[in-house]
Design a protein around this motif. Structure first.
Motif, PDB file in Angstrom:
ATOM      1  N   ILE A  86      55.740 -18.532  -2.576  1.00  0.00           N
ATOM      2  CA  ILE A  86      55.060 -19.014  -1.374  1.00  0.00           C
ATOM      3  C   ILE A  86      54.137 -17.928  -0.838  1.00  0.00           C
ATOM      4  O   ILE A  86      54.549 -16.773  -0.690  1.00  0.00           O
ATOM      5  N   ASP A  87      52.896 -18.293  -0.555  1.00  0.00           N
ATOM      6  CA  ASP A  87      51.909 -17.397   0.039  1.00  0.00           C
ATOM      7  C   ASP A  87      51.699 -17.809   1.488  1.00  0.00           C
ATOM      8  O   ASP A  87      51.126 -18.862   1.763  1.00  0.00           O
ATOM      9  N   TYR A  88      52.131 -16.977   2.436  1.00  0.00           N
ATOM     10  CA  TYR A  88      52.021 -17.291   3.846  1.00  0.00           C
ATOM     11  C   TYR A  88      50.645 -16.869   4.383  1.00  0.00           C
ATOM     12  O   TYR A  88      50.013 -15.960   3.848  1.00  0.00           O
ATOM     13  N   PRO A  89      50.200 -17.480   5.471  1.00  0.00           N
ATOM     14  CA  PRO A  89      48.874 -17.165   6.035  1.00  0.00           C
ATOM     15  C   PRO A  89      48.732 -15.711   6.471  1.00  0.00           C
ATOM     16  O   PRO A  89      47.621 -15.190   6.481  1.00  0.00           O
ATOM     17  N   ASP A  90      49.832 -15.058   6.827  1.00  0.00           N
ATOM     18  CA  ASP A  90      49.748 -13.665   7.281  1.00  0.00           C
ATOM     19  C   ASP A  90      49.883 -12.677   6.123  1.00  0.00           C
ATOM     20  O   ASP A  90      50.221 -11.508   6.334  1.00  0.00           O
TER      21      ASP A  90
ATOM     22  N   ALA B  35      63.768 -29.497  -7.661  1.00  0.00           N
ATOM     23  CA  ALA B  35      63.495 -29.915  -6.298  1.00  0.00           C
ATOM     24  C   ALA B  35      63.743 -28.754  -5.348  1.00  0.00           C
ATOM     25  O   ALA B  35      64.818 -28.137  -5.374  1.00  0.00           O
ATOM     26  N   ALA B  36      62.752 -28.470  -4.534  1.00  0.00           N
ATOM     27  CA  ALA B  36      62.859 -27.400  -3.549  1.00  0.00           C
ATOM     28  C   ALA B  36      63.186 -27.985  -2.183  1.00  0.00           C
ATOM     29  O   ALA B  36      62.662 -29.024  -1.796  1.00  0.00           O
ATOM     30  N   SER B  37      64.051 -27.288  -1.455  1.00  0.00           N
ATOM     31  CA  SER B  37      64.408 -27.718  -0.106  1.00  0.00           C
ATOM     32  C   SER B  37      64.370 -26.522   0.825  1.00  0.00           C
ATOM     33  O   SER B  37      64.465 -25.374   0.392  1.00  0.00           O
ATOM     34  N   GLY B  38      64.218 -26.809   2.107  1.00  0.00           N
ATOM     35  CA  GLY B  38      64.149 -25.738   3.085  1.00  0.00           C
ATOM     36  C   GLY B  38      62.748 -25.636   3.672  1.00  0.00           C
ATOM     37  O   GLY B  38      61.948 -26.549   3.575  1.00  0.00           O
ATOM     38  N   SER B  39      62.466 -24.469   4.246  1.00  0.00           N
ATOM     39  CA  SER B  39      61.179 -24.251   4.882  1.00  0.00           C
ATOM     40  C   SER B  39      60.171 -23.778   3.836  1.00  0.00           C
ATOM     41  O   SER B  39      60.214 -22.640   3.383  1.00  0.00           O
ATOM     42  N   ILE B  40      59.268 -24.679   3.445  1.00  0.00           N
ATOM     43  CA  ILE B  40      58.336 -24.390   2.367  1.00  0.00           C
ATOM     44  C   ILE B  40      56.913 -24.549   2.862  1.00  0.00           C
ATOM     45  O   ILE B  40      56.491 -25.638   3.228  1.00  0.00           O
ATOM     46  N   TYR B  41      56.194 -23.453   2.884  1.00  0.00           N
ATOM     47  CA  TYR B  41      54.797 -23.517   3.279  1.00  0.00           C
ATOM     48  C   TYR B  41      54.006 -24.192   2.169  1.00  0.00           C
ATOM     49  O   TYR B  41      54.307 -24.055   0.982  1.00  0.00           O
TER      50      TYR B  41
END
Length: 120
Positions: free
Chosen positions: A99-103, A23-29
């Motif tokens: 995680i792959d961010y839009p930028d 289980a992942a928690s936090g800010s996840i894109y």
């Protein structure tokens, strides 16, 4: 801060089954890949299976047909169903989130690992 919490490891007999959860928690894109790796002493960490946010999966040849990776995006959780296990599956299993961010930035995180031991 992203954290990964693994569970489900333990001792299982040859031919048995085990289900791992992470289980992942936090800010996840939302665009991300979740994966399971494993590592035994003296060996490199190896990919077991991975699943993208669009549910595309990849498996190591050694587990194809026996293990199934799945995810619940609402819970930010990835699962590894392990069937027909053998002693060669004995290892510490690690969860990874990439995680792959839009930028075009990307980041990855590891869980603490969970021991799976298969008795013969």
């Amino acid at each position: 801060q992203v954290q990964l919490l693994e569970s489900g490891g333990g001792l299982v007999q040859t031919g048995g089954s085990l289900r791992l959860s992470c289980a992942a928690s936090g800010s996840i894109y939302s665009r991300n890949t979740m994966a399971w790796y494993r590592q035994t002493p003296g060996k490199q960490r190896e990919l077991v299976a991975e699943i993208t946010s669009s549910n595309s999966t990849t498996y190591a040849d050694s587990v194809k047909g026996r293990f199934t990776i799945s995810r619940d995006n609402a819970k930010n959780t990835v699962y590894l169903q392990m069937n027909s296990v053998t002693p060669e599956d004995t290892s510490v299993y690690y969860c990874k989130l990439e995680i792959d961010y839009p930028d075009s930035r990307w980041a990855y995180y590891w869980g603490q690992g969970t021991q799976v031991t298969v008795s013969s």
